[in-house]
Design a protein around this motif. Sequence first.
Motif, PDB file in Angstrom:
ATOM      1  N   GLU A  75      38.192  30.749  44.373  1.00 13.12           N
ATOM      2  CA  GLU A  75      37.928  29.782  43.320  1.00 13.12           C
ATOM      3  C   GLU A  75      36.826  30.303  42.411  1.00 13.12           C
ATOM      4  N   ARG A  76      36.842  29.806  41.184  1.00 11.20           N
ATOM      5  CA  ARG A  76      35.766  30.122  40.265  1.00 11.20           C
ATOM      6  C   ARG A  76      34.488  29.440  40.734  1.00 11.20           C
ATOM      7  N   LEU A  77      33.371  30.174  40.736  1.00 10.07           N
ATOM      8  CA  LEU A  77      32.099  29.644  41.224  1.00 10.07           C
ATOM      9  C   LEU A  77      31.753  28.301  40.593  1.00 10.07           C
ATOM     10  N   GLN A  78      31.956  28.170  39.292  1.00 11.43           N
ATOM     11  CA  GLN A  78      31.560  26.963  38.583  1.00 11.43           C
ATOM     12  C   GLN A  78      32.408  25.752  38.954  1.00 11.43           C
ATOM     13  N   ASP A  79      33.505  25.953  39.674  1.00 13.65           N
ATOM     14  CA  ASP A  79      34.374  24.840  40.056  1.00 13.65           C
ATOM     15  C   ASP A  79      34.115  24.342  41.470  1.00 13.65           C
ATOM     16  N   VAL A  80      33.212  24.974  42.205  1.00 13.46           N
ATOM     17  CA  VAL A  80      33.028  24.661  43.626  1.00 13.46           C
ATOM     18  C   VAL A  80      31.900  23.641  43.800  1.00 13.46           C
ATOM     19  N   PRO A  81      32.165  22.490  44.437  1.00 12.06           N
ATOM     20  CA  PRO A  81      31.146  21.443  44.606  1.00 12.06           C
ATOM     21  C   PRO A  81      30.241  21.680  45.813  1.00 12.06           C
ATOM     22  N   ILE A  82      29.626  22.854  45.830  1.00 16.22           N
ATOM     23  CA  ILE A  82      28.702  23.242  46.900  1.00 16.22           C
ATOM     24  C   ILE A  82      27.543  23.978  46.242  1.00 16.22           C
ATOM     25  N   SER A  83      26.345  23.857  46.794  1.00 14.61           N
ATOM     26  CA  SER A  83      25.202  24.616  46.301  1.00 14.61           C
ATOM     27  C   SER A  83      25.313  26.058  46.799  1.00 14.61           C
ATOM     28  N   ILE A  84      25.570  26.993  45.886  1.00 17.61           N
ATOM     29  CA  ILE A  84      25.829  28.386  46.251  1.00 17.61           C
ATOM     30  C   ILE A  84      24.968  29.313  45.403  1.00 17.61           C
ATOM     31  N   THR A  85      24.415  30.317  46.031  1.00 16.83           N
ATOM     32  CA  THR A  85      23.832  31.451  45.332  1.00 16.83           C
ATOM     33  C   THR A  85      24.663  32.680  45.661  1.00 16.83           C
ATOM     34  N   VAL A  86      25.035  33.433  44.635  1.00 16.41           N
ATOM     35  CA  VAL A  86      25.846  34.634  44.817  1.00 16.41           C
ATOM     36  C   VAL A  86      24.973  35.861  44.571  1.00 16.41           C
ATOM     37  N   VAL A  87      25.006  36.786  45.498  1.00 19.70           N
ATOM     38  CA  VAL A  87      24.261  38.037  45.400  1.00 19.70           C
ATOM     39  C   VAL A  87      25.267  39.175  45.348  1.00 19.70           C
TER      40      VAL A  87
ATOM     41  N   ILE B 275      27.927  38.525  48.324  1.00 19.29           N
ATOM     42  CA  ILE B 275      27.380  37.686  49.384  1.00 19.29           C
ATOM     43  C   ILE B 275      27.194  36.294  48.816  1.00 19.29           C
ATOM     44  N   GLU B 276      27.747  35.319  49.483  1.00 12.87           N
ATOM     45  CA  GLU B 276      27.598  33.926  49.077  1.00 12.87           C
ATOM     46  C   GLU B 276      26.682  33.227  50.077  1.00 12.87           C
ATOM     47  N   VAL B 277      25.604  32.628  49.598  1.00 14.26           N
ATOM     48  CA  VAL B 277      24.723  31.837  50.453  1.00 14.26           C
ATOM     49  C   VAL B 277      24.998  30.369  50.149  1.00 14.26           C
TER      50      VAL B 277
ATOM     51  N   ASN C 250      27.871  34.072  53.733  1.00 15.04           N
ATOM     52  CA  ASN C 250      29.271  34.490  53.738  1.00 15.04           C
ATOM     53  C   ASN C 250      29.392  35.849  53.050  1.00 15.04           C
ATOM     54  N   VAL C 251      29.655  36.895  53.828  1.00 16.65           N
ATOM     55  CA  VAL C 251      29.680  38.267  53.325  1.00 16.65           C
ATOM     56  C   VAL C 251      31.134  38.721  53.175  1.00 16.65           C
ATOM     57  N   THR C 252      31.456  39.260  52.000  1.00 17.54           N
ATOM     58  CA  THR C 252      32.770  39.835  51.751  1.00 17.54           C
ATOM     59  C   THR C 252      32.606  41.318  51.464  1.00 17.54           C
ATOM     60  N   THR C 253      33.272  42.151  52.243  1.00 12.94           N
ATOM     61  CA  THR C 253      33.183  43.599  52.044  1.00 12.94           C
ATOM     62  C   THR C 253      34.361  44.079  51.193  1.00 12.94           C
ATOM     63  N   ARG C 254      34.261  45.306  50.705  1.00  9.64           N
ATOM     64  CA  ARG C 254      35.260  45.855  49.789  1.00  9.64           C
ATOM     65  C   ARG C 254      36.568  46.154  50.504  1.00  9.64           C
ATOM     66  N   ASP C 255      37.658  45.753  49.869  1.00  7.10           N
ATOM     67  CA  ASP C 255      38.987  46.132  50.343  1.00  7.10           C
ATOM     68  C   ASP C 255      39.434  47.411  49.654  1.00  7.10           C
ATOM     69  N   PRO C 256      40.391  48.130  50.199  1.00  8.00           N
ATOM     70  CA  PRO C 256      40.927  49.311  49.514  1.00  8.00           C
ATOM     71  C   PRO C 256      41.510  48.945  48.154  1.00  8.00           C
ATOM     72  N   GLY C 257      41.255  49.796  47.167  1.00  7.08           N
ATOM     73  CA  GLY C 257      41.746  49.562  45.827  1.00  7.08           C
ATOM     74  C   GLY C 257      43.016  50.338  45.533  1.00  7.08           C
ATOM     75  N   ASP C 258      43.468  50.217  44.287  1.00  5.09           N
ATOM     76  CA  ASP C 258      44.698  50.885  43.865  1.00  5.09           C
ATOM     77  C   ASP C 258      44.465  52.321  43.433  1.00  5.09           C
ATOM     78  N   GLU C 259      43.209  52.720  43.267  1.00  3.51           N
ATOM     79  CA  GLU C 259      42.889  54.071  42.832  1.00  3.51           C
ATOM     80  C   GLU C 259      41.955  54.735  43.837  1.00  3.51           C
ATOM     81  N   PHE C 260      42.096  56.037  43.963  1.00  4.53           N
ATOM     82  CA  PHE C 260      41.242  56.805  44.863  1.00  4.53           C
ATOM     83  C   PHE C 260      39.826  56.867  44.297  1.00  4.53           C
ATOM     84  N   GLU C 261      38.834  56.581  45.114  1.00  9.16           N
ATOM     85  CA  GLU C 261      37.448  56.583  44.658  1.00  9.16           C
ATOM     86  C   GLU C 261      36.533  56.949  45.808  1.00  9.16           C
ATOM     87  N   GLY C 262      35.333  57.360  45.429  1.00  6.56           N
ATOM     88  CA  GLY C 262      34.342  57.702  46.435  1.00  6.56           C
ATOM     89  C   GLY C 262      32.949  57.668  45.840  1.00  6.56           C
TER      90      GLY C 262
END
Length: 742
Positions: A51-63, A143-145, A164-176
């Motif tokens: 969801e878009r951050l501005q639409d969520v009815p919770i007090s959240i800080t995103v880092v 990171i969502e607090v 709430n920590v979200t780590t990177r998923d594999p993308g469509d392009e090779f990167e490093g």
Amino acid sequence: MMTKILTRGFAVSLMAGTALVASAPALAQDDAGQSTFAENEIVVTAQKREERLQDVPISITVVNPEQLAAFGMNEATDLQYVVPGLTLINASSTRNSGFFVRGIGTSSFSSESIEGSTAFVVDGVVLGQSGASFADLPDIERIEVLRGPQGTLFGKNASAGVVNVTTRDPGDEFEGKISGSWAWPNDDRRLAAYIGGPIADGVGFTISGRINKRDGYVKNLADDRVFNGRDEWGVRGKLKVEPTDGLTVVLAGDYYKRDAACCIWTLRDISGTPSASEGLSLIAGIEPGRDNLEQNINGELFTRNSIYGASLAADYELGDYTLTSITAWRGYRNTDNNDADSAPINILDVNSARFRQRQFTQELRLASPVGGTIDYVVGLFYFDGKVFSRSVQRFPTLPFPFFNKQVDNRARTRNAAIFGQANIHVTEDFRLIAGGRLLHEKAEASKDRLDFALNLTSTAAAEKKDTAVVWRGGLQYDFSDDIMAFATITRGYKGGGYDTNIGLATLPDVKPEKPTNIELGLRTAFPDAGLIFNLTAFHTKVAGYQASARDAGPPPITRILNGEAKTKGIEADFAWRPAAGADWSIYGSATYTDGAWGDFANAPCYSGQTAAQGCVGEAQDLTGARLPWSSKFSGNIATNFTQPLGGDLKLVFDLGLNYRSSQFIAFPNDPRALQKGFALLNASVALAGGDAWRVSLFGKNLTDKRYSIVDFTTPLGSPGSYSQFIPYEAQRVVGLSAEFGF
């Protein structure tokens, strides 16, 4: 009541992260009714769907990771420096640690059975032990607090909030990417590498590794050792497979290892006549005080942590619905010894523990499409956690019963739940929020004690079951595409357990923690002005608050007590791009928190407290007194500015200020444990060549402000004496970093 909160104390500002953008375009839908987002919008999963951050009815800080990297931060412990209202307790061992949100939290050496109040969640998997979260933060997407009780959707140990920590998923392009840094004054060295991308049609991967080393910053006068260093490494990998249309499977695994001469405290002050160990410290030349970074011990000091796990997550599209399954197994091991006598003689040189936790979790949930009259998330959850610890204490000069002991603690917690939350769209702009969770929890604990000096034994065992209902209700109204208001009331729950402290022969019952939280929120965006501004007012009452209090001893014992806590206040955050066409942002957040004890007439006395100071019958009345680890005002403000130099070259400037007002950093409340307010100034300047490379100079705590995380009664000290744990960041740190990507 809420009107009174809104007018009580307002602190303007601050934080959301440089990723917050100048405008907040409206949420769109594709032909299938699924949510789509503009390229630069912040997307969160605080309600188990994107969801878009501005639409969520919770007090959240995103880092975001760029914000942390700008100031040379890469640990979970660094979050307290960028999220107002988030406090960390972490001293002699990760076993006795925990995050506090809005002044509410739990940290205890009885962690075999007692969990933290703030859930730490990585890629949808909740960690059953607070100590398992105290590692670095590799491959972070965001990171969502989440502040306030979140038990409806997150369930386990989320009565104060969620990281709430979200780590990177594999993308469509090779990167490093490969990155490294060095910082003064303690030779802080970090090296990390990341690689990922597609390896076949419908198959992608990521793999990363890192090494972090740092010399100690506490000098030991007895033999010139240095303590509280950092020596760790870790790896993380993901394999993403899309075997058919509508099915995505992600297999993830990680391992983290820490082995360091950590963690020791220092003397803060000595009250009255020094004890034997305090006298030896004074003779050695130690000067107690907030600036003291010297110790005087002869025993071993080490901490060895292992944190590891694997998960299998699958998303399957059933028409317009999404079925998600997350199966995970995790482990956490800690072995430590802390020479707790603060002396160069053997009074308590052996004070060790081996701690092991294993957990299995399974979550299955179904998310409906959005856009209809009702959209919802429903699911099932199961948790099975087992803990074993063996602790050994040797007092060779004190032949009293159970002063020389080995204690084995075992605990098991099983939690099963059914949950759901729905939005009922009464009109296009007005909706009702209804959610609930029915859970059943079983807790077991046993203790075997052996006094190997006097050949004494004792055993204890206990178990209990509990069924609880967690719920959430609210209203949400869209005044426009850019302005939203909400009001919610939430009932949370954190399971009880048993006080497994090794100094106790029995297993005292600890009751569940039950918070009730009311929130009013306003979310606003002003695209023409490049401004986002959000405001939340809250009022929380926690029945059965699980507080950890330290007795003076001897030997000192930390006990778990059920009290009542109340906290209320206001949180604000903003992000602003003040100049159209310029790559310049200002962002921040602030919190005003009025935290106090509720009905708590039988609170323990602090060390040395007299009847004239309120200690009657070994108890004091703290009803209405201030909560520890709760600053009335805390805030962050930061700015990021990029100046193009031609071609891909650019200069990037970051400046940040973190402030927290005075707070008690010990419990029971002792006026001498009130730490004054302080501010931390961070800055960095970087030269970058597009996304290919970046070299930067950064500084943390540039004003060299000394502070402590926690004060506590000095083990084997005189009555009223205090020791402190000073973190590495409580000094000026200056460093260089570089990264190269492809």
